[in-house]
Design an enzyme around this catalytic site. Structure first.
Site, PDB file in Angstrom:
ATOM      1  CB  ALA A 215      87.311  82.910  64.074  1.00  0.00           C
TER       2      ALA A 215
ATOM      3  N   GLY B 154      89.715  85.013  59.616  1.00  0.00           N
ATOM      4  CA  GLY B 154      89.916  83.973  59.899  1.00  0.00           C
ATOM      5  C   GLY B 154      89.774  82.516  58.313  1.00  0.00           C
TER       6      GLY B 154
ATOM      7  CD  GLU C 256      95.965  82.627  60.048  1.00  0.00           C
ATOM      8  OE1 GLU C 256      97.044  82.207  59.983  1.00  0.00           O
ATOM      9  OE2 GLU C 256      95.469  83.872  60.595  1.00  0.00           O
TER      10      GLU C 256
END
Length: 258
Positions: free
Chosen positions: A65, A109, A112
């Site tokens: 991100a 991210g 994730e």
């Protein structure tokens, strides 16, 4: 739908594609808002039964991100990944099954976001990593909490403490991914998984996902004693009646999702 992703629905399956390949599909505020719209539509549309999350380009699924603290451009605060990860803002729970089709880099991210899926299909060039400690950045640590739950303890700790990556074959060996395929077959394979799920009763699938995930961290006796509203609601659904009729008639069920 806002830019940053592609969104389409075909035969009860939603396809969400991260579409910033030149930026390695890293998540910016505009993409975050678009993902929130996509997950909201998938949750609210009864004709969508399964979702597939993929990414444009061969080099990366998502390199993380370049936003922090969620997206607030329209006054709405959300977690990273359109609310899916629970990092940086309120978490959005996706009620429908989600399949991630992962190629290239899935780091930070992006890793994730992949771990938020119920099924992960990986291309043979996929790499998964948690680079935070290696680059000296520690945020809200959501990825670490997921990794320690989805990987063997010592494997997760090695990723967290060294910042190094594992490849698709290692990820499969550790149980992180369901299947590894050549990159050229990645989306085809993810779609086959989606078709397999969509052939089951959509309401039963959603009720099962809710029951399993809502009590995943609880002792077994509590999980067994819990009353699950989606399961109870399913008892009065048209799909339950259709399932019984199809079994009695020895035919394929014609699900309506209602």
């Amino acid at each position: 739908m806002s830019s940053g992703i592609l969104f389409e629905v075909d035969n009860h399956i939603a396809r969400v594609t991260l579409d910033r390949p030149k930026a390695l599909n890293s998540i910016d505020p505009e993409m975050d808002a678009a993902l929130f719209e996509a997950w909201t539509e998938i949750n609210s549309n009864p004709d969508i039964w399964v979702a597939v999350l993929g990414a444009a380009g061969e080099k990366a699924f998502c390199a993380g991100a370049n936003v922090s603290g969620g997206t607030e451009g329209d006054g709405r605060r959300m977690a990273l990944g359109g609310g899916l990860t629970g990092v940086g803002g309120p978490m959005l729970t996706l009620r429908k099954p989600l399949i991630a089709a992962v190629q290239g880099y899935a780091i930070g991210g992006g890793f994730e976001l992949a771990m938020c899926a119920d099924i992960i299909v990986a291309a043979d060039n996929a790499q998964f990593g948690i680079p935070e400690t290696k680059v000296g950045i520690i945020g809200e640590a959501g990825i670490m909490h997921r990794a320690i739950r989805q990987l063997p303890h010592h494997i997760a700790m090695a990723l967290i403490l060294t910042g190094e990556r594992i490849d698709a074959q290692q990820a499969e060996r550790y149980g992180l991914v369901n299947e590894v395929v050549p990159y050229e077959k990645l989306l085809e394979t993810a779609w086959l998984w989606a078709d397999r799920i969509a052939s089951a009763s959509p309401l039963a699938v959603q009720a099962a996902k809710d029951a399993v995930l809502s009590r995943a961290g609880w002792p077994l006796d509590i999980a067994l004693a819990t009353r699950y509203e989606p399961i109870e609601a399913y008892a009065n659904s048209a799909d339950r009646i259709e399932g019984r009729a199809a079994f009695a008639d020895k035919r394929a069920a014609r699900w309506s999702g209602r």
